[in-house]
Structure formats: structure tokens, C-alpha cells
Scaffold this motif. Structure first.
Motif, PDB file in Angstrom:
ATOM      1  N   VAL A  97      -4.314 -44.185  19.592  1.00 14.17           N
ATOM      2  CA  VAL A  97      -5.705 -43.313  19.297  1.00 14.17           C
ATOM      3  C   VAL A  97      -5.488 -41.927  19.673  1.00 14.17           C
ATOM      4  CG1 VAL A  97      -8.310 -43.155  21.157  1.00 14.17           C
ATOM      5  CG2 VAL A  97      -6.780 -45.427  20.793  1.00 14.17           C
ATOM      6  N   PHE A  98      -6.007 -40.909  18.687  1.00 12.95           N
ATOM      7  CA  PHE A  98      -6.401 -40.201  18.509  1.00 12.95           C
ATOM      8  C   PHE A  98      -8.029 -39.664  19.469  1.00 12.95           C
ATOM      9  CE2 PHE A  98      -3.976 -40.185  14.768  1.00 12.95           C
ATOM     10  CZ  PHE A  98      -2.528 -39.314  15.145  1.00 12.95           C
TER      11      PHE A  98
ATOM     12  N   LYS B 299      -7.323 -41.250   4.753  1.00 12.62           N
ATOM     13  CA  LYS B 299      -7.882 -42.322   5.218  1.00 12.62           C
ATOM     14  C   LYS B 299      -9.207 -42.267   5.588  1.00 12.62           C
ATOM     15  CE  LYS B 299      -3.726 -45.078   5.910  1.00 12.62           C
ATOM     16  NZ  LYS B 299      -2.806 -45.656   7.170  1.00 12.62           N
ATOM     17  N   MET B 300      -9.618 -41.487   6.327  1.00 14.22           N
ATOM     18  CA  MET B 300     -11.211 -41.201   7.037  1.00 14.22           C
ATOM     19  C   MET B 300     -11.640 -39.470   6.736  1.00 14.22           C
ATOM     20  SD  MET B 300     -10.277 -39.955  10.518  1.00 14.22           S
ATOM     21  CE  MET B 300     -12.344 -39.939  10.953  1.00 14.22           C
ATOM     22  N   VAL B 301     -12.692 -39.590   7.014  1.00 13.37           N
ATOM     23  CA  VAL B 301     -12.979 -38.392   6.356  1.00 13.37           C
ATOM     24  C   VAL B 301     -13.329 -37.362   7.430  1.00 13.37           C
ATOM     25  CG1 VAL B 301     -15.578 -36.870   5.629  1.00 13.37           C
ATOM     26  CG2 VAL B 301     -14.766 -39.431   4.929  1.00 13.37           C
ATOM     27  N   SER B 302     -12.163 -35.700   7.554  1.00 10.40           N
ATOM     28  CA  SER B 302     -12.253 -35.371   8.271  1.00 10.40           C
ATOM     29  C   SER B 302     -11.906 -33.978   7.895  1.00 10.40           C
ATOM     30  CB  SER B 302     -11.139 -35.732   9.080  1.00 10.40           C
ATOM     31  OG  SER B 302     -10.981 -34.787  10.523  1.00 10.40           O
ATOM     32  N   LEU B 303     -13.532 -33.342   7.174  1.00  8.58           N
ATOM     33  CA  LEU B 303     -13.651 -31.922   6.278  1.00  8.58           C
ATOM     34  C   LEU B 303     -13.131 -30.697   7.207  1.00  8.58           C
ATOM     35  CD1 LEU B 303     -15.263 -33.405   3.197  1.00  8.58           C
ATOM     36  CD2 LEU B 303     -12.983 -33.494   3.492  1.00  8.58           C
TER      37      LEU B 303
ATOM     38  N   TYR C 113      -5.020 -46.078  12.723  1.00  9.88           N
ATOM     39  CA  TYR C 113      -4.757 -45.364  13.746  1.00  9.88           C
ATOM     40  C   TYR C 113      -6.762 -45.564  13.774  1.00  9.88           C
ATOM     41  CZ  TYR C 113      -5.931 -41.531  10.012  1.00  9.88           C
ATOM     42  OH  TYR C 113      -6.802 -41.448   9.986  1.00  9.88           O
ATOM     43  N   TYR C 114      -6.584 -44.684  15.278  1.00  8.87           N
ATOM     44  CA  TYR C 114      -8.431 -44.330  16.336  1.00  8.87           C
ATOM     45  C   TYR C 114      -8.886 -43.588  16.034  1.00  8.87           C
ATOM     46  CZ  TYR C 114      -7.817 -49.638  16.442  1.00  8.87           C
ATOM     47  OH  TYR C 114      -7.713 -51.568  15.576  1.00  8.87           O
ATOM     48  N   VAL C 115      -9.948 -42.646  15.903  1.00 12.59           N
ATOM     49  CA  VAL C 115      -9.725 -41.456  16.137  1.00 12.59           C
ATOM     50  C   VAL C 115     -11.759 -41.061  17.017  1.00 12.59           C
ATOM     51  CG1 VAL C 115     -10.845 -39.649  15.608  1.00 12.59           C
ATOM     52  CG2 VAL C 115      -9.176 -40.557  14.194  1.00 12.59           C
ATOM     53  N   LEU C 116     -11.964 -41.659  17.932  1.00 10.02           N
ATOM     54  CA  LEU C 116     -12.580 -41.346  18.532  1.00 10.02           C
ATOM     55  C   LEU C 116     -12.582 -40.156  19.956  1.00 10.02           C
ATOM     56  CD1 LEU C 116     -11.732 -45.389  20.300  1.00 10.02           C
ATOM     57  CD2 LEU C 116     -13.365 -44.525  18.763  1.00 10.02           C
ATOM     58  N   THR C 117     -14.350 -39.740  20.134  1.00  8.10           N
ATOM     59  CA  THR C 117     -14.845 -38.816  21.804  1.00  8.10           C
ATOM     60  C   THR C 117     -14.005 -39.792  23.072  1.00  8.10           C
ATOM     61  OG1 THR C 117     -16.095 -40.795  21.453  1.00  8.10           O
ATOM     62  CG2 THR C 117     -16.708 -38.884  20.150  1.00  8.10           C
ATOM     63  N   PRO C 118     -13.892 -38.664  23.501  1.00  7.82           N
ATOM     64  CA  PRO C 118     -13.478 -38.771  24.918  1.00  7.82           C
ATOM     65  C   PRO C 118     -14.177 -40.131  25.660  1.00  7.82           C
ATOM     66  CG  PRO C 118     -13.876 -36.732  24.544  1.00  7.82           C
ATOM     67  CD  PRO C 118     -14.139 -36.954  23.112  1.00  7.82           C
ATOM     68  N   GLN C 119     -15.429 -39.992  25.226  1.00 11.57           N
ATOM     69  CA  GLN C 119     -16.302 -40.803  26.055  1.00 11.57           C
ATOM     70  C   GLN C 119     -15.950 -42.331  25.199  1.00 11.57           C
ATOM     71  OE1 GLN C 119     -17.772 -38.435  24.555  1.00 11.57           O
ATOM     72  NE2 GLN C 119     -17.843 -37.077  26.193  1.00 11.57           N
ATOM     73  N   ASP C 120     -16.080 -42.077  24.011  1.00 15.65           N
ATOM     74  CA  ASP C 120     -16.246 -43.672  23.231  1.00 15.65           C
ATOM     75  C   ASP C 120     -14.140 -44.475  24.092  1.00 15.65           C
ATOM     76  OD1 ASP C 120     -18.271 -43.519  22.478  1.00 15.65           O
ATOM     77  OD2 ASP C 120     -18.073 -43.327  20.962  1.00 15.65           O
ATOM     78  N   ALA C 121     -13.580 -43.578  23.810  1.00 15.06           N
ATOM     79  CA  ALA C 121     -12.001 -43.781  24.408  1.00 15.06           C
ATOM     80  C   ALA C 121     -11.717 -44.398  25.515  1.00 15.06           C
ATOM     81  CB  ALA C 121     -11.042 -42.508  23.996  1.00 15.06           C
TER      82      ALA C 121
END
Ligand code: SF4
Length: 386
Positions: free
Chosen positions: A5-6, A141-145, A32-40
Motif C-alpha cells: 500500500v502506497f 496500471k493506474m491513472v497518475s499523470l 498494489y494499492y494507492v490510498l490517501t492517509p485517511q483511507d489507508a
């Protein structure tokens, strides 16, 4: 298998993007997972690997966060990296299980392998990326521009800055072909319109014992040809400023010819010759004023970065900055920063000096005409949120 988890917030999104692209290179089959601090905080479980990246400004918030996370999940494996942990790796081990000190693209491979075969603990020395073209800018794999890192490292060695220590040695550059390929990919995704670059000094692209105008024109020409009228091209403005010594008539002509930005950010920090010298800056007042003239002649809006409270400032050196502000009042905008002794910088243990009331007043007077933003005095109570 551990879940990876990032933890991403608005201040670390560029570093996390680079790590995601590297992760995909090393582990194309793994999720992998990418989450905000709150969601993580809600999502994470004891046997997960949580990855963090942060700057000095958000270090307290992340320490606080991971302390609470460990209270909730004592066995979770936490690893941090980024500018602050790289400079304070031993300190960070008090809070995180593992610390990556240095660049993350190659080290993420070791970290993930360690995690899958047990647990990541201790300091992992980040390996220097020799060829930036080996790592994509954007994950697939995910949109991160976002902005494209074109240069890593800086030809200057300013005493208050973390960059020279973090990215030592020769400068590294992404090639034009590689940058164009990444832009083509980004254009194929919805929502990408502006091409911006990340570089400590935008004029240092392919720097070779001096400014390399040919390479800069090659970059701007090729990017412009790629985006056509579909997007905008920004150079020499946020998030990469221009060192005034790199600004020449020829460079300004290139900006006019290829770029869309009307604003240029120049770093001056102090108008005093003495201060420039002891800070080891590449350019000083003369170069900055010449750059301002050249850019104003072509109707650019100029933002000049100044740092207030620098160590070793005296009444005389502050007076020079005061005169600079008065001279250019109404014609340039000041971006003011209070001095912060950044870990890893040469001035990390230095104390701020007091900014004379006359100078504070001069800066404040610019507020009324909309010619200043930022702070002069550091707000002691302020904690950066994540
Ligand atoms: S020019 Fe900018 S990035 Fe380079 S050392 Fe100085 S402050 Fe840091």
C-alpha cells in the motif's frame, strides 16, 4: 502474500508516481494499492506493507500518523523514504520499521522482495539511478499523470538546499525521445493537457559545462510538435524554476516561440553579493536583474523567490534585499519563504537571523498591490497536514 500500500497525499504525489512506475517495472504481475492517509488508516491490516514518502514539512504529520497506525496495528510493516527520511534515516527508525535513504526506483525492488520473504527492517541505502530513461514517468496500471522529471541533480550547491546532498554527482537527464513517448502515453489518457517539467533548474537540461540551448530547443520543439494544439507547454515556471544565470536573450526567444506560460520563476533568495557568495549560488543580483529585464521585455510576469531570515544576514545584507524590493516594486512578484534549516542541507544546523522591521514592512506593502505571496516569518505553530 503481503498487500503493498502506497500512502499518497497532495505533497508526495510526484514521488509516489515515480515509485509506482518503478514498482510496475520490477513487478509487472503484482498488484498494489494507492490510498490517501485517511483511507489507508481504515484499509491497512497487520500483515500489510505500508510505504510512505515525505519531505521535512510533512515529517511531523507522518510521524504522528505512523505512531497512531502502530498503536492500532502493532505488527504492520512500515517503510518510509523521501528527502526527509534520507537525511534523518536513524531518527526515522524510531517510528518506521524500514527507511530508504536515497533514491527509490531501484531500492523498491529490494524492499518488496524483503517484505515478501519476511519483513523490511533497518536502513536500506537507495541506489542511484544512472539512467533515468530506465524508469517510466507514468505508471500504466493506474491513472497518475503530472509533471515530468527531466533533470535529477543541480549544477548549483546552495547551502540551504537539500538537493545537492540528496542527488550528488553528475546531473542525469531524461532523453527527448523518452520524454516524448511518455507524453504520447499521457495524451492517450483523459485529463492530460499541460506539459510541465520537474527540474531543480529548468535551464540545466543537458547542461554541459554550461547552458545547452541546443538541447533545450530540441526538447521544447519536440514536445510542442507532439502536443500540437491539444495541450500547453510550461517551462521555467512551477514546478521548475530558472536559475537567472541560465536566462539569455536566446533562451527567452525559445520560451516565446514554444511555450504557453506567461509566468517565469527566478531564484534569487538574497540580493546581497556577500550572501550569494557564502550560499554558493551560481548567480546573483546582476544576473537576476539582467534576466528580469530580458523577460519583462517579452511581457513575461516575473516571480522572484526570496528567503528571509537566512543565517549570516546582517543589517547591510538585508538592506540590499530591501533596495531590490523597492527597485522592482510593481514590476515583479515576490515569493517569500522563511528560512528553514532543512535536514541534509549544509545549513541544516544554522539559526535564522531576525528580519529587520523595515524589510518586513516593505514586503507587506506589496500585498496591497498583489505583488507578494508566501511568508516572511516562520509560523511556529503551523503543522503541515497530510
Ligand atoms: S539552484 Fe535550486 S535546486 Fe539547485 S542547489 Fe540551488 S536551491 Fe537547490
Amino acid at each position: 502474500m503481503k498487500r503493498v500500500v502506497f500512502v499518497r497525499d497532495k505533497t508526495n504525489k510526484h514521488s509516489i508516481r515515480a515509485l509506482l512506475a518503478a514498482y510496475e517495472k520490477w513487478f509487472p504481475e503484482k498488484d498494489y494499492y494507492v490510498l490517501t492517509p485517511q483511507d489507508a488508516f481504515e484499509f491497512l491490516k497487520e500483515d500489510d506493507l505500508a510505504l510512505f514518502s515525505f519531505l521535512t514539512g510533512t515529517s511531523s504529520a507522518y510521524i504522528d500518523y505512523v505512531t497512531k497506525l502502530k498503536e492500532k496495528l502493532p505488527k504492520i510493516n512500515t517503510v518510509c523514504g523521501g528527502a526527509h527520511p534520507s537525511a534523518r534515516s536513524e531518527d526515522m527508525l524510531e517510528y518506521f520499521d524500514g527507511v530508504c535513504a536515497g533514491e527509490g526506483e531501484e531500492s523498491i525492488k529490494d524492499i518488496i522482495e524483503m517484505a515478501h520473504s519476511g519483513r523490511v527492517e533497518g536502513i536500506i541505502t537507495g541506489k542511484k539511478v544512472l539512467n533515468l530513461d530506465e524508469y517510466r514517468v507514468f505508471p500504466r496500471k493506474m491513472v497518475s499523470l503530472g509533471p515530468i522529471e527531466i533533470v535529477r541533480g543541480c549544477p548549483s550547491g546552495c547551502a540551504y538546499c537539500q538537493t545537492p546532498q540528496l542527488f550528488r554527482g553528475r546531473l542525469r537527464h531524461r532523453s527527448i525521445d523518452f520524454i516524448v513517448e511518455e507524453i504520447k502515453f499521457a495524451l492517450s489518457r483523459k485529463g492530460f493537457a499541460d506539459v510541465r517539467f520537474i527540474a531543480p533548474d529548468a535551464s540545466s537540461y543537458q547542461y554541459n559545462k554550461g547552458i545547452n540551448l541546443e538541447a533545450i530547443e530540441g526538447l521544447l520543439y519536440n514536445v510542442r510538435s507532439t502536443i500540437g494544439t491539444k495541450g500547453k507547454l510550461f517551462y521555467g515556471t512551477f514546478p521548475s524554476e530558472l536559475d537567472p544565470s541560465g536566462v539569455s536573450k536566446e533562451l527567452v526567444d525559445l520560451l516565446v516561440k514554444y511555450c504557453d506560460n506567461k509566468q517565469i520563476v527566478l531564484g534569487l533568495q538574497s540580493a546581497s553579493y556577500y550572501m550569494q557568495k557564502i550560499m554558493h549560488r551560481r548567480s546573483g543580483l546582476a544576473e537576476t536583474e539582467k534576466a528580469i529585464e530580458l523577460l519583462l521585455n517579452k511581457n513575461f510576469e516575473i516571480v522572484v523567490d526570496l528567503i528571509f531570515g537566512l543565517p549570516y544576514e546582517t543589517e547591510e545584507t538585508y538592506e540590499e534585499t530591501y533596495k531590490f524590493i523597492e527597485k522592482w516594486k510593481g514590476r515583479v512578484t515576490i515569493h517569500s519563504h522563511p528560512f528553514d534549516p532543512l535536514p541534509g542541507s549544509r545549513w541544516q544546523y544554522e539559526k535564522s537571523t531576525e528580519v529587520p522591521a523595515k524589510l518586513v514592512k516593505a514586503v507587506k506593502s506589496l500585498e496591497g498591490i498583489g505583488r507578494v505571496f508566501g511568508r516572511v516569518i516562520k509560523d511556529k505553530e503551523k503543522v503541515c497536514r497530510i
